[in-house]
Design a protein around this motif. Structure first.
Motif, short mmCIF file in Angstrom:
data_model
loop_
_atom_site.label_atom_id
_atom_site.label_comp_id
_atom_site.label_asym_id
_atom_site.label_seq_id
_atom_site.Cartn_x
_atom_site.Cartn_y
_atom_site.Cartn_z
N MET A 1 0.84 -1.17 0.00
CA MET A 1 0.00 0.00 0.00
C MET A 1 0.89 1.24 0.00
O MET A 1 1.81 1.34 0.78
CB MET A 1 -0.89 -0.04 1.25
N ARG A 2 0.58 2.14 -0.88
CA ARG A 2 1.33 3.40 -0.93
C ARG A 2 0.60 4.43 -0.08
O ARG A 2 -0.46 4.93 -0.46
CB ARG A 2 1.48 3.89 -2.37
N ILE A 3 1.16 4.71 1.09
CA ILE A 3 0.55 5.68 1.99
C ILE A 3 0.98 7.07 1.54
O ILE A 3 2.14 7.44 1.67
CB ILE A 3 0.96 5.42 3.44
N SER A 4 0.04 7.82 1.00
CA SER A 4 0.33 9.18 0.57
C SER A 4 0.27 10.16 1.73
O SER A 4 0.96 11.18 1.73
CB SER A 4 -0.65 9.61 -0.52
N LEU A 5 -0.60 9.86 2.71
CA LEU A 5 -0.73 10.75 3.85
C LEU A 5 -1.38 10.00 5.00
O LEU A 5 -2.32 9.24 4.80
CB LEU A 5 -1.61 11.96 3.48
N ALA A 66 -3.58 -1.98 10.45
CA ALA A 66 -2.14 -2.27 10.40
C ALA A 66 -1.87 -3.54 9.61
O ALA A 66 -0.91 -3.59 8.83
CB ALA A 66 -1.59 -2.39 11.81
N THR A 67 -2.71 -4.54 9.78
CA THR A 67 -2.55 -5.79 9.04
C THR A 67 -2.70 -5.56 7.54
O THR A 67 -1.90 -6.06 6.75
CB THR A 67 -3.59 -6.84 9.52
N ILE A 68 -3.70 -4.77 7.16
CA ILE A 68 -3.94 -4.46 5.74
C ILE A 68 -2.74 -3.71 5.16
O ILE A 68 -2.27 -4.00 4.07
CB ILE A 68 -5.23 -3.64 5.57
N VAL A 69 -2.27 -2.71 5.89
CA VAL A 69 -1.12 -1.93 5.42
C VAL A 69 0.08 -2.84 5.21
O VAL A 69 0.77 -2.77 4.19
CB VAL A 69 -0.78 -0.78 6.41
N ASP A 70 0.33 -3.71 6.17
CA ASP A 70 1.49 -4.61 6.11
C ASP A 70 1.37 -5.62 4.97
O ASP A 70 2.36 -5.93 4.30
CB ASP A 70 1.65 -5.34 7.44
N ALA A 71 0.17 -6.12 4.73
CA ALA A 71 -0.02 -7.20 3.75
C ALA A 71 -0.19 -6.71 2.31
O ALA A 71 -0.01 -7.47 1.37
CB ALA A 71 -1.24 -8.04 4.14
N SER A 72 -0.51 -5.44 2.14
CA SER A 72 -0.83 -4.93 0.80
C SER A 72 0.43 -4.57 0.03
O SER A 72 1.33 -3.92 0.53
CB SER A 72 -1.71 -3.69 0.92
N ASP A 73 0.45 -5.00 -1.23
CA ASP A 73 1.53 -4.58 -2.13
C ASP A 73 0.97 -3.67 -3.22
O ASP A 73 1.59 -3.45 -4.24
CB ASP A 73 2.25 -5.79 -2.71
N SER A 74 -0.21 -3.14 -2.97
CA SER A 74 -0.89 -2.26 -3.91
C SER A 74 -0.15 -0.93 -4.04
O SER A 74 0.48 -0.46 -3.09
CB SER A 74 -2.32 -2.00 -3.43
N ASP A 75 -0.25 -0.32 -5.20
CA ASP A 75 0.35 1.00 -5.42
C ASP A 75 -0.73 2.09 -5.42
O ASP A 75 -0.52 3.18 -5.92
CB ASP A 75 1.13 1.01 -6.74
N VAL A 76 -1.88 1.77 -4.83
CA VAL A 76 -2.98 2.73 -4.77
C VAL A 76 -2.64 3.82 -3.75
O VAL A 76 -2.25 3.52 -2.62
CB VAL A 76 -4.29 2.00 -4.39
N SER A 77 -2.81 5.06 -4.16
CA SER A 77 -2.54 6.20 -3.29
C SER A 77 -3.56 6.23 -2.14
O SER A 77 -4.75 6.41 -2.38
CB SER A 77 -2.61 7.50 -4.09
N THR A 78 -3.06 6.07 -0.91
CA THR A 78 -3.95 5.88 0.23
C THR A 78 -3.77 6.98 1.28
O THR A 78 -2.66 7.37 1.60
CB THR A 78 -3.68 4.51 0.88
N LEU A 79 -4.90 7.43 1.81
CA LEU A 79 -4.95 8.36 2.93
C LEU A 79 -5.43 7.56 4.14
O LEU A 79 -6.48 6.93 4.09
CB LEU A 79 -5.93 9.49 2.64
N ILE A 80 -4.64 7.56 5.21
CA ILE A 80 -5.05 6.91 6.46
C ILE A 80 -5.47 8.01 7.42
O ILE A 80 -4.73 8.97 7.64
CB ILE A 80 -3.91 6.07 7.07
N LEU A 81 -6.65 7.84 8.00
CA LEU A 81 -7.20 8.81 8.94
C LEU A 81 -7.37 8.20 10.32
O LEU A 81 -7.86 7.08 10.45
CB LEU A 81 -8.58 9.29 8.47
#
Length: 160
Positions: A1-5, A66-81
């Motif tokens: 997962m690509r965390i943009s913010l 946290a599990t999703i963030v760790d397991a994801s190899d997606s390049d989707v631009s993600t905002l975590i709130l």
């Protein structure tokens, strides 16, 4: 997962996030990490109604996020709130990488000290902000993408 913010905002998904941050950063996915709302279907659905077309969103517990963030190899631009410093610290303890965090809005209330116009904190929360900063998390108080950045670590007296 690509965390943009990663953003701390006690309002979570609302107009400022939808119109300001998602558009400015090209956000394709929003992940709300919140233990209380994750189990409250009504609150969860109300939040998800505010998500703009073309953006996916979910509300999960902090541990599941946290599990999703760790397991994801997606390049989707993600905002975590997250809604506040306690939730941010819990996400940090779960191992979510957070070199930089946007602190956008934490409302005033009883026993809350004003740190910036938009960010208020109790003494306990100031301690949490300080611990996160001293652990290497760069805390930037910034309301909108076009707003100036304020170093929150300096305001809470974190040691570098």
């Amino acid at each position: 997962m690509r965390i943009s913010l990663i953003r701390v905002d006690d309002r979570l998904i609302h107009g400022q996030v939808v119109m300001g941050w998602t558009q400015a950063l090209g956000i394709e996915q929003i992940l709300v990490a919140d233990d209380e709302i994750a189990v409250d279907e009504t609150q969860k659905q109300l939040l998800l109604m505010a998500v703009p077309a073309g953006v996916t969103a979910d509300v999960l517990s902090i541990a599941d996020s946290a599990t999703i963030v760790d397991a994801s190899d997606s390049d989707v631009s993600t905002l975590i709130l997250v809604r506040g410093p306690a939730e941010l610290a819990a996400l940090h303890r779960e191992g979510v990488p957070m070199p930089r965090v946007n602190v956008g809005n934490v409302h005033t209330g009883p026993d809350r000290k004003r740190l910036t116009k938009e960010v208020h904190a109790t003494e306990d929360e100031i301690g949490i902000w300080r611990e996160l900063a001293e652990a290497g998390v760069r805390l930037e108080a910034r309301w909108l993408p076009s707003s100036p950045v304020t170093d929150l670590a300096r305001l809470v007296g974190a040691q570098s």
